[in-house]
Design a protein around this motif. Sequence first.
Motif, PDB file in Angstrom:
ATOM      1  N   PRO A  64       0.482  -1.449  -0.136  1.00  0.00           N
ATOM      2  CA  PRO A  64       0.127  -0.189   0.236  1.00  0.00           C
ATOM      3  C   PRO A  64       1.130   1.307  -0.003  1.00  0.00           C
ATOM      4  CG  PRO A  64       0.048  -1.052   2.208  1.00  0.00           C
ATOM      5  CD  PRO A  64       0.275  -2.370   0.945  1.00  0.00           C
ATOM      6  N   LEU A  66      -0.017   3.553   1.116  1.00  0.00           N
ATOM      7  CA  LEU A  66       0.152   4.791   2.977  1.00  0.00           C
ATOM      8  C   LEU A  66       1.860   3.891   3.299  1.00  0.00           C
ATOM      9  CD1 LEU A  66      -1.179   6.267   5.111  1.00  0.00           C
ATOM     10  CD2 LEU A  66      -2.234   4.327   5.600  1.00  0.00           C
ATOM     11  N   ILE A  67       1.973   2.216   3.568  1.00  0.00           N
ATOM     12  CA  ILE A  67       2.800   2.017   4.330  1.00  0.00           C
ATOM     13  C   ILE A  67       4.370   2.833   3.867  1.00  0.00           C
ATOM     14  CG2 ILE A  67       4.160   0.388   4.967  1.00  0.00           C
ATOM     15  CD1 ILE A  67       2.115   0.858   6.323  1.00  0.00           C
ATOM     16  N   THR A  68       4.678   3.208   2.015  1.00  0.00           N
ATOM     17  CA  THR A  68       5.592   3.439   1.689  1.00  0.00           C
ATOM     18  C   THR A  68       5.736   4.859   1.622  1.00  0.00           C
ATOM     19  OG1 THR A  68       5.139   2.367  -0.585  1.00  0.00           O
ATOM     20  CG2 THR A  68       6.298   4.380  -0.757  1.00  0.00           C
ATOM     21  N   MET A  70       5.168   6.058   4.672  1.00  0.00           N
ATOM     22  CA  MET A  70       5.365   5.982   6.122  1.00  0.00           C
ATOM     23  C   MET A  70       6.800   5.893   6.451  1.00  0.00           C
ATOM     24  SD  MET A  70       2.330   4.470   8.413  1.00  0.00           S
ATOM     25  CE  MET A  70       0.458   5.556   9.108  1.00  0.00           C
ATOM     26  N   PHE A  71       7.657   4.915   5.303  1.00  0.00           N
ATOM     27  CA  PHE A  71       8.191   4.578   5.274  1.00  0.00           C
ATOM     28  C   PHE A  71       9.309   5.877   5.561  1.00  0.00           C
ATOM     29  CE2 PHE A  71      11.223   1.652   5.792  1.00  0.00           C
ATOM     30  CZ  PHE A  71      11.662   0.373   5.033  1.00  0.00           C
ATOM     31  N   PHE A  74       8.883   8.929   7.855  1.00  0.00           N
ATOM     32  CA  PHE A  74       9.777   8.701   9.515  1.00  0.00           C
ATOM     33  C   PHE A  74      10.707   7.821   9.017  1.00  0.00           C
ATOM     34  CE2 PHE A  74       6.071   9.707  11.773  1.00  0.00           C
ATOM     35  CZ  PHE A  74       5.064   8.906  10.844  1.00  0.00           C
ATOM     36  N   GLY A  75      11.536   6.737   7.814  1.00  0.00           N
ATOM     37  CA  GLY A  75      12.274   6.458   7.992  1.00  0.00           C
ATOM     38  C   GLY A  75      13.241   7.559   8.165  1.00  0.00           C
ATOM     39  N   SER A  77      14.003   9.719   9.164  1.00  0.00           N
ATOM     40  CA  SER A  77      14.173  10.805  10.553  1.00  0.00           C
ATOM     41  C   SER A  77      15.042  10.006  11.298  1.00  0.00           C
ATOM     42  CB  SER A  77      12.837  11.546  10.645  1.00  0.00           C
ATOM     43  OG  SER A  77      12.035  10.353  11.193  1.00  0.00           O
ATOM     44  N   TYR A  78      14.616   8.909  10.674  1.00  0.00           N
ATOM     45  CA  TYR A  78      15.267   7.608  12.033  1.00  0.00           C
ATOM     46  C   TYR A  78      17.120   8.209  11.528  1.00  0.00           C
ATOM     47  CZ  TYR A  78      16.634   2.850  13.107  1.00  0.00           C
ATOM     48  OH  TYR A  78      17.175   1.785  13.944  1.00  0.00           O
ATOM     49  N   ILE A 160      -4.151  10.350   0.823  1.00  0.00           N
ATOM     50  CA  ILE A 160      -3.256   9.930   1.312  1.00  0.00           C
ATOM     51  C   ILE A 160      -2.543  10.181   2.035  1.00  0.00           C
ATOM     52  CG2 ILE A 160      -2.691   7.695   1.906  1.00  0.00           C
ATOM     53  CD1 ILE A 160      -4.089   6.101  -0.687  1.00  0.00           C
ATOM     54  N   SER A 162      -2.168  13.073   3.663  1.00  0.00           N
ATOM     55  CA  SER A 162      -3.007  13.826   5.182  1.00  0.00           C
ATOM     56  C   SER A 162      -2.809  12.973   5.848  1.00  0.00           C
ATOM     57  CB  SER A 162      -4.796  13.990   4.439  1.00  0.00           C
ATOM     58  OG  SER A 162      -5.486  12.599   4.185  1.00  0.00           O
ATOM     59  N   MET A 163      -3.020  11.314   5.097  1.00  0.00           N
ATOM     60  CA  MET A 163      -2.585  11.021   6.680  1.00  0.00           C
ATOM     61  C   MET A 163      -0.807  10.701   7.166  1.00  0.00           C
ATOM     62  SD  MET A 163      -4.868   7.501   5.621  1.00  0.00           S
ATOM     63  CE  MET A 163      -4.493   6.823   7.202  1.00  0.00           C
TER      64      MET A 163
END
Lengths: 216, 253, 238
Positions: A64, A66-68, A70-71, A74-75, A77-78, A160, A162-163
């Motif tokens: 999905p 969405l996961i991309t 987020m990856f 957030f990734g 900033s990791y 998406i 927006s999430m």
Amino acid sequence: MSSELLMTSLAILIQGLVATLLLSAASIVGGTLIGLLAAVLRSFGPWGTPRIARLYTELFRGTPVLITLMFIYFGVSYFGYAIDVFAAGVVGLSVYQGAYIAEVFRSGIEAVPKGQWEVSQILGLSKTQAFFSVALPQTGKIVMPPLIGQYLSLIKDTSIVSMIGMSELMHAGQAIVDRVGKPVEIYGLVAVLYFVVCFPLSQWVRHHDRRRSLLS
Amino acid sequence: MTSTTPIAAARPIINLTGVSKSFGATQVLKEINLDVRPGEVLVLIGASGSGKSTVLRIMSGLETADAGEVWVNEVPLHDARRAKEIRGHVGMVFQQFNLFPHKTALGNVTLALIKARKMSQTDARKRAIDALDRVGLADRADHYPSQLSGGQQQRVAIARALAVEPGIMFFDEATSALDPELVGEVTEVMRGLARDGMTMVVVTHEMGFARKTADRVVFMDKGVIAEQGAPEDIFVNPQNERTRQFLHRVLDH
Amino acid sequence: MSYEWLTLAGYWNDFVRAAWLTLQITLLAFILAMLLGLLTALASASRAGLLRAIASVYIEAIRNTPVLLQIFIVFFGLPSLGITLNAYTAGVIALGVNVGAYLAEVFRAGIQSVPRGQLEAASILGLGRSQVFVEVVLPQAARAVYPAIVNNLIQLLLGTSLLSAIALPELSGTATVINARTLLYIQTFTITLIAYLVLSGVLSWVAGEIGTRVFHPPLVLKKRPRRLLFIARQTDRT
């Protein structure tokens, strides 16, 4: 719904719509470039790149968006870097839709009859010349409707983003509902705005998509 | 001549009177009058656009004439309420075979017998095997069309049409889509049907078939019957200038 | 690095539960989508102008708005009209309604893809209109649309990720929660990606197997990557 509320809501939503359109435009450019690259590598690439291209398309078509997103968001900033939501959105959407766009270009390339390549070779054209002068013009008509169709999907997928916190149209709608309630009216308004942008495109696609077979 | 019994000088089994047909602005048939007698093998020849396929499709009920009367096997096809009665009583073999790809050869032949004729599975199967045997393909009954050659597929299509025991068989360029070496096996089956006395109306480009098997040849040109007669007359001594031109183009390469 | 992966191992149960929930929703929504798609396709082809109009409005409304918005409308909007739904039901309905609109187009195209000659041959053999549809058109249309249907099923699976926005503990939602707790971004989302890949892979594989068994002749759903070589050798021609 009072006309006051309607006016203020619309103002906020239109702002969001502008952000949506900007995000869409940037991602369309990114996605097309990535998709074209992937398709070319898949069909003509040297030593191992076709396989990489294939893995790329299969990866992003099987997960999905969405996961991309987020990856990426957030990734990054990791690893200690900062990335703003707009950039994350553009990268995420480009990479995601790029996989689908690659497939559109790939079937366009493969739709060019084999004889065209043979003739080009016999006439002495190099691979690049053959691609740009012989194949590309022929794929144009076949490729355009599904390509515009993917762009249409991309515009809808901006919602998406927006999430992960970007304030585009969808997010703007949510913000208003959080404050004043009235989800039916507000989300209805949001729907109308998306519809106004998408409908002309989908009608264009429908009109030009006559030729395509179901299983291409 | 193909049949040992003389063609019954009885009432025609097919009768077209004043039949006209247009597709959009183009008039494809102009007041055609044509009879076919029981047991006769009628071959229609002509250039593309001459209207020969349209005549065939009107006779088989696939198209309706704009004007005129069409009687086939005592069914008035020009009468919209009764036109449906022709279904299941004539057979048609198409250029594109039109076999049902999701059914085996046997399944193709039995489908109409079971669903439309309401025959039992065993009776339908038996009749289907007989039909397939008649076209020489009883051993391929369990094959799917995709597993058969073009000639074999067309022969299955013929068996499928024969199984409903039609009074008339129509052939719409049955061999035009076949590789040359496969044409023979299909025309052989068609010859066999003619020998057995089947009434056949055949549209074809195979002049050899027309010469050897037809009882009567009809040459169509631009929507009218330009000339008709026994094969010897048409092929050896055509009267009409257009017929001569056509035959010259087709036969002498 | 390995310590971090081990921490996540403690969440194994949560991941499995979430994956199972994702699968459930996918299958339920899919059944709804198939029903809606079939009904809508039939409505589109009907002679009644009203039915055609309703089908048209449904399809265009869904296809020109984002699915996330549709989820929100179902979950947040319906309560003000008196219908309260939990996230699970809202999710199934929203996704089912969404994919149903796309399936309607797929079915319609499938039915139209059956060559006219098939209809002519069937009717001359004596089959009635409904018999022609059931015995000749439907089997061929079904075979033609099967790959597209499978694609839509996979899209539905991926679409369940958006249900995290209404706090459903499916795969993406669970991943976000675990991420917030452990702050192990890379690991969490890598596992989530793998989970989705496995789920979509398994669904595709099962669909492929069904395809070979249900259709005659067997329908093979292989996506072979064809390498377009610039023709170098004559002998390459297959």
